[in-house]
Design an enzyme around this catalytic site. Structure first.
Site: not given
Length: 265
Positions: A42, A108, A144
């Site tokens: 990321e 995300k 993440c």
């Protein structure tokens, strides 16, 4: 079926051009290792810790196009974290997936509003899980904080993922390395898929200082099997991890431990 993958554990800078050079270097290293997929963390485009709106570019912008060209030259599929503009003035935390006949992206879904950091202040959430196919293998995408949500990984498995890759810039703190590795193994067990979790290296290993609660990375990129076994892991320093993914193990795990079929909720 076997797919060789590499995780490129790097330390992104605040300079997108310099980070492109880092991408190309590690793409070439992955090719030399025989990999068909290379995963970057990321925020590969630019690390967290500074304004993001000015660096965000569309998916047909110069930074993404440079990654596409690199992937095309190397003949490999690349996953790399970048920032793209959102409609409300914020950005989206995007994983570009390109090369090897694939050209798409994942935004995300779960934003890191935790441990004193509020990602949603500057980042707009995505809303749609993504599975792509590389060399005949279904691959789910996650970023993440997504790793804390087992439902996403089970949804990706339902949609055909035998492997889910996680690109992260994991925040440091007490117990955070243990949480990172534990979560990667747990998500593999939850979904009976391989999980390949690629984090930013700990900037301290390159002589840089952390910035308050800003998530810059702790390293310890890891690949876990569908039974939760660790197939490979790095330490906190920059490096590259190459692992063979044998999808027959997914079939075997689901026959032995049919958690997806046995779910009630």
């Amino acid at each position: 079926m076997t797919l060789r993958i590499s995780l490129a554990q790097i330390t992104s800078s605040s300079d997108p051009a310099a980070n492109l050079a880092t991408v190309e270097k590690h793409v070439n290293a992955a090719v030399d290792a025989g990999s068909r997929l290379v995963v970057f963390p990321e925020a590969t485009m630019q690390r967290f810790g500074g304004p993001l709106a000015h660096v965000a570019q569309p998916l047909d912008g110069r930074w993404a196009d440079a990654v596409r060209e690199c992937a095309a030259r190397a003949g490999i599929t690349v996953v790399a974290g970048m920032f793209t503009p959102a409609d409300d003035g914020r950005v989206r935390n995007t994983l570009l997936v390109t090369g090897g006949g694939v050209d798409t992206h994942y935004d995300k879904i779960h934003l890191f509003d935790a441990f004193g950091f509020a990602e949603s202040d500057t980042v707009a959430p995505g809303g749609e899980p993504l599975v792509v196919t590389v060399e005949g293998v279904g691959i789910g995408l996650a970023a993440c904080y997504d790793i804390r949500f087992p439902g996403l990984f089970q949804t990706l498995a339902d949609r055909g993922a035998a492997l889910t890759v996680v690109a992260a810039s994991w925040g440091a703190g007490p117990g955070k390395v243990d949480q990172w590795t534990l979560l990667a193994r747990a998500r593999a067990l939850d979904s009976t898929t391989f999980v390949a979790a690629c984090d930013q290296a700990d900037p301290a290993t390159s002589g840089e200082k952390a910035h308050d609660a800003t998530p810059l990375g702790v390293g310890h990129s890891i690949v876990a099997s569908p039974t939760g076994a660790i197939l490979g892991q790095l330490d906190s320093s920059p490096g590259i991890l190459t692992v063979d993914i044998d999808t027959d193990l997914v079939t075997q795990a689901r026959a032995t431990l049919p958690v997806l079929a046995n779910r009630r909720y």
